[in-house]
Write an enzyme that holds these catalytic residues in place. Sequence first.
Site, PDB file in Angstrom:
ATOM      1  N   ASP A   1       9.654   6.991  -6.022  1.00 44.44           N
ATOM      2  CA  ASP A   1      10.787   7.544  -6.753  1.00 44.44           C
ATOM      3  C   ASP A   1      10.932   9.042  -6.568  1.00 44.44           C
ATOM      4  O   ASP A   1      11.734   9.687  -7.239  1.00 44.44           O
ATOM      5  CB  ASP A   1      10.685   7.201  -8.251  1.00 44.44           C
ATOM      6  CG  ASP A   1       9.423   7.720  -8.909  1.00 44.44           C
ATOM      7  OD1 ASP A   1       8.405   7.874  -8.215  1.00 44.44           O
ATOM      8  OD2 ASP A   1       9.442   7.972 -10.135  1.00 44.44           O
ATOM      9  N   HIS A   2      10.179   9.595  -5.589  1.00 47.40           N
ATOM     10  CA  HIS A   2      10.308  11.007  -5.243  1.00 47.40           C
ATOM     11  C   HIS A   2      10.532  11.214  -3.745  1.00 47.40           C
ATOM     12  O   HIS A   2      10.875  12.326  -3.336  1.00 47.40           O
ATOM     13  CB  HIS A   2       9.061  11.782  -5.682  1.00 47.40           C
ATOM     14  CG  HIS A   2       8.893  11.824  -7.175  1.00 47.40           C
ATOM     15  ND1 HIS A   2       9.214  12.931  -7.931  1.00 47.40           N
ATOM     16  CD2 HIS A   2       8.476  10.885  -8.052  1.00 47.40           C
ATOM     17  CE1 HIS A   2       8.977  12.663  -9.216  1.00 47.40           C
ATOM     18  NE2 HIS A   2       8.534  11.418  -9.301  1.00 47.40           N
TER      19      HIS A   2
ATOM     20  N   HIS B   1      -1.784  13.992 -11.466  1.00 52.04           N
ATOM     21  CA  HIS B   1      -1.132  12.691 -11.527  1.00 52.04           C
ATOM     22  C   HIS B   1      -2.071  11.678 -10.867  1.00 52.04           C
ATOM     23  O   HIS B   1      -3.221  11.985 -10.565  1.00 52.04           O
ATOM     24  CB  HIS B   1       0.233  12.777 -10.837  1.00 52.04           C
ATOM     25  CG  HIS B   1       1.130  11.619 -11.089  1.00 52.04           C
ATOM     26  ND1 HIS B   1       1.311  11.054 -12.325  1.00 52.04           N
ATOM     27  CD2 HIS B   1       1.926  10.902 -10.233  1.00 52.04           C
ATOM     28  CE1 HIS B   1       2.165  10.057 -12.244  1.00 52.04           C
ATOM     29  NE2 HIS B   1       2.552   9.937 -10.983  1.00 52.04           N
TER      30      HIS B   1
ATOM     31  N   HIS C   1       4.914   9.192  -4.385  1.00 46.87           N
ATOM     32  CA  HIS C   1       5.425   8.001  -5.049  1.00 46.87           C
ATOM     33  C   HIS C   1       6.879   7.792  -4.647  1.00 46.87           C
ATOM     34  O   HIS C   1       7.639   8.751  -4.466  1.00 46.87           O
ATOM     35  CB  HIS C   1       5.283   8.127  -6.563  1.00 46.87           C
ATOM     36  CG  HIS C   1       3.902   7.800  -7.049  1.00 46.87           C
ATOM     37  ND1 HIS C   1       3.414   8.205  -8.268  1.00 46.87           N
ATOM     38  CD2 HIS C   1       2.894   7.086  -6.456  1.00 46.87           C
ATOM     39  CE1 HIS C   1       2.170   7.764  -8.420  1.00 46.87           C
ATOM     40  NE2 HIS C   1       1.834   7.089  -7.339  1.00 46.87           N
TER      41      HIS C   1
ATOM     42  N   ASP D   1       5.685  14.927 -11.934  1.00 45.87           N
ATOM     43  CA  ASP D   1       4.802  13.986 -12.611  1.00 45.87           C
ATOM     44  C   ASP D   1       3.413  14.585 -12.842  1.00 45.87           C
ATOM     45  O   ASP D   1       2.710  14.950 -11.896  1.00 45.87           O
ATOM     46  CB  ASP D   1       4.666  12.715 -11.778  1.00 45.87           C
ATOM     47  CG  ASP D   1       6.003  12.006 -11.605  1.00 45.87           C
ATOM     48  OD1 ASP D   1       7.033  12.653 -11.783  1.00 45.87           O
ATOM     49  OD2 ASP D   1       5.985  10.800 -11.286  1.00 45.87           O
TER      50      ASP D   1
ATOM     51  N   HIS E   1       5.132  14.678  -4.602  1.00 47.25           N
ATOM     52  CA  HIS E   1       4.097  13.695  -4.298  1.00 47.25           C
ATOM     53  C   HIS E   1       4.736  12.484  -3.641  1.00 47.25           C
ATOM     54  O   HIS E   1       5.973  12.414  -3.514  1.00 47.25           O
ATOM     55  CB  HIS E   1       3.312  13.309  -5.551  1.00 47.25           C
ATOM     56  CG  HIS E   1       4.128  12.627  -6.620  1.00 47.25           C
ATOM     57  ND1 HIS E   1       5.136  13.246  -7.309  1.00 47.25           N
ATOM     58  CD2 HIS E   1       4.042  11.369  -7.133  1.00 47.25           C
ATOM     59  CE1 HIS E   1       5.652  12.411  -8.196  1.00 47.25           C
ATOM     60  NE2 HIS E   1       5.010  11.262  -8.103  1.00 47.25           N
TER      61      HIS E   1
ATOM     62  N   HIS F   1      12.914  13.061 -15.827  1.00 45.75           N
ATOM     63  CA  HIS F   1      12.066  11.966 -15.360  1.00 45.75           C
ATOM     64  C   HIS F   1      11.884  10.939 -16.480  1.00 45.75           C
ATOM     65  O   HIS F   1      10.789  10.464 -16.759  1.00 45.75           O
ATOM     66  CB  HIS F   1      10.711  12.505 -14.886  1.00 45.75           C
ATOM     67  CG  HIS F   1       9.949  11.535 -14.026  1.00 45.75           C
ATOM     68  ND1 HIS F   1       8.985  10.693 -14.534  1.00 45.75           N
ATOM     69  CD2 HIS F   1       9.997  11.286 -12.694  1.00 45.75           C
ATOM     70  CE1 HIS F   1       8.472   9.961 -13.561  1.00 45.75           C
ATOM     71  NE2 HIS F   1       9.071  10.303 -12.426  1.00 45.75           N
TER      72      HIS F   1
END
Length: 310
Positions: A66-67, A141, A64, A211, A62, A269
């Site tokens: 942090d990915h 998510h 976000h 997530d 996805h 995570h």
Amino acid sequence: MVFSVTILGSGAALPTSQRFPSAQALQLGECLYLIDCAEGTQIQLRRFHLKINQLKAIFISHLHGDHVFGLPGLLSSLNLLGRTEPLDIFGPVQVDEWLTAQSKFFTPLLFPVHFHVSTGNEPEMVYENKHFSVVSFPLKHRIPTRGYLFREKTKPLNIRKDMISFYQIPLRDILAIKEGGDFLTEEGKVIPNRKLTHPPLPVRSYAYCSDTVYLEHLHEIVQHVDLLYHEATYANDERERSKETFHATAEEAAKVAKAANAGKLVIGHFSSRYRDTVQHLQEARAIFENTEAAEDGKTFEIKQERRLTQ
């Protein structure tokens, strides 16, 4: 063939001195596949001696940060290294738009990038070659998110060399026997396939569940997977926050692994509010004993061996 997963980043949101955000490297034979690409991913690839020139495709869960924040820098480095081979990038809706917008500020890439966007509510095969296939499936998510199931293809039967010699089996018949056929001798006698072959080693599989809130049906998609990665951002002391932020707890990850009859569970995570993973592991192992915590640089090899399933 090597089938292994190296954790490049095991933390959530904020990088720490011990944990980079989400990224994993899947080694399949001589090919490397990247799953998520957080900030610092290319540093981790070098740090853990993974060959960036073997990279074949990238699978994004996805959008976000942090990915995905490491993706523009990784593509820029591949460009500087002179890559010309096409690169496939798989992900949820808008992954193509996001990266195309970022790339306007790059030096033009010397290699083509092919985007493959998944938008459906059902699992779908998004990639395959002669060795394995990849199924993308929806998670739940705050924004569209995908999980991925990597599974080897079934191998042909192993023909017994002593039987080839004993029955003088010609080359033209070997392929049919490896595909399950019997053998007819010149005298007209039928030799059953079970006498001529050994069963192949079982196929191996890996599932990546990034997530997501706890999904009761998820185990149906990853049933009997050899290695399951499931996010476990929080322990039970932050159960309410996990629901608010659409994340899972270690206990919930273990419930998925148990229901799926997985071979091994890896949780990761982790929120930066936890100094260690002791609590996560205690709560997960109370439900699914064969649980390990993801650590940056740790490699999990999936071996070809038979295991009991329920």
